[in-house]
Scaffold this motif. Structure first.
Motif: not given
Ligand SMILES: [Zn+2]
Length: 288
Positions: A80-81, A196, A242, A246
């Motif tokens: 995802e990042h 995160t 964050h 995501d």
């Molecule tokens: Zn994340």
């Protein structure tokens, strides 16, 4: 226009969950390729297109895999990042070569990917990138935790998101709100650097289960209840940002730049992907 990288660029690190050393190389790809992961550590170098239909259900992260007869034959974790960084850079086509099952944890944000992409630059390619304006309201989740989208106002050129979270059991996270417009500058400067995070109790549970053994407060913000362990916040509402990071990465599994007004309350990967599924269904229905 579509876009790819000017030339390949590599990053090294270790996987957040499995802790293997890993090298990931982002390489240019032809128009209409989309984002495709390639597992270089497997002799046949299998490909996993970064598409919602290849998403696997796993806890706290986004994984992709190819299945055959109900069995997973190849998988790549924690995409995802990187997906958020590719979206932030406007990259539509990229082959991501990776020599492990998991992308590197890096500093827990998408900033190292954004910096790597900017260090080699991007190049425009023939063909339009897919842009779709949301035409109906969609909501997924429960009363407490949900994600919704409204059609844009006629004057809206880009998407917006407002995200809210509340961690009453961890006062140094507490209530946070973050609102932003989905434009490259905001994505790269205001969202990509957000890391995160976990509460200290969550971190202890994961590490005592044998997971995340190499992860330190330098790869994941750890909130003790009275402050951040051995690190400093980049933004007061870094956790909410964050969650938007995501969301950005998960939504890009549709390969589409949506224009709509998004609003999330305590939502995460599962709801991100449920909303994307409904968005894609609404487009299919419109085309029928
Ligand atoms: Zn994340």
């Amino acid at each position: 226009m579509q876009k790819t990288l000017n030339k390949p660029v590599s990053l090294e690190g270790f996987g957040f969950w499995r802790c293997d050393d890993v090298v990931v190389t982002l390489t240019p790809a032809d128009p209409d390729t989309g984002v495709v992961f390639i597992r270089d550590d497997i002799p046949s170098a299998p490909k996993i297109p970064a598409r919602l239909e290849n998403r696997m259900t796993v806890e706290r992260r986004t994984s992709l895999g190819i299945q055959n007869d109900g069995k997973t034959i190849v998988q790549v974790d924690m995409v995802e990042h990187l997906m958020a960084a590719l979206f932030a850079a406007g990259i539509t086509n990229c082959c991501v070569r990776v020599n492990s099952q998991e992308l590197p944890a890096l500093d827990g944000s998408a900033l190292p990917y954004v910096d790597a992409i900017n260090s080699v630059g991007t190049v425009e390619q023939p063909g339009e990138r897919k842009r779709i304006r949301v035409t109906q309201s969609i909501r997924v989740g429960t009363d407490k935790s949900y994600l919704e989208v409204e059609p844009p106002k006629p004057e809206d050129l880009t998407s917006t998101i407002c995200y809210e979270l509340d961690y009453p059991h961890c006062s140094d996270i507490g209530k946070q709100v973050f609102s932003a417009e989905f434009v490259p500058d905001v994505l790269q400067k205001e969202i990509a650097p957000a890391r995160t995070f976990a509460t200290q109790d969550e971190a202890k549970v994961l590490q005592s289960a044998g997971l995340c053994q190499r992860v330190s407060p330098q790869n994941c913000l750890v909130f003790t209840g009275t402050g951040v362990l051995e690190n400093q916040l980049r933004f007061p509402n870094e956790c909410a940002r964050h969650k938007v990071l995501d969301f950005t990465g998960d939504l890009y599994l549709g390969g589409i730049e949506w224009t709509g007004r998004f609003h999330g309350v305590g939502s995460g990967h599962a709801l991100n992907c449920q909303l994307l599924e409904k968005l894609l269904q609404s487009v299919t229905r419109r085309q029928e």
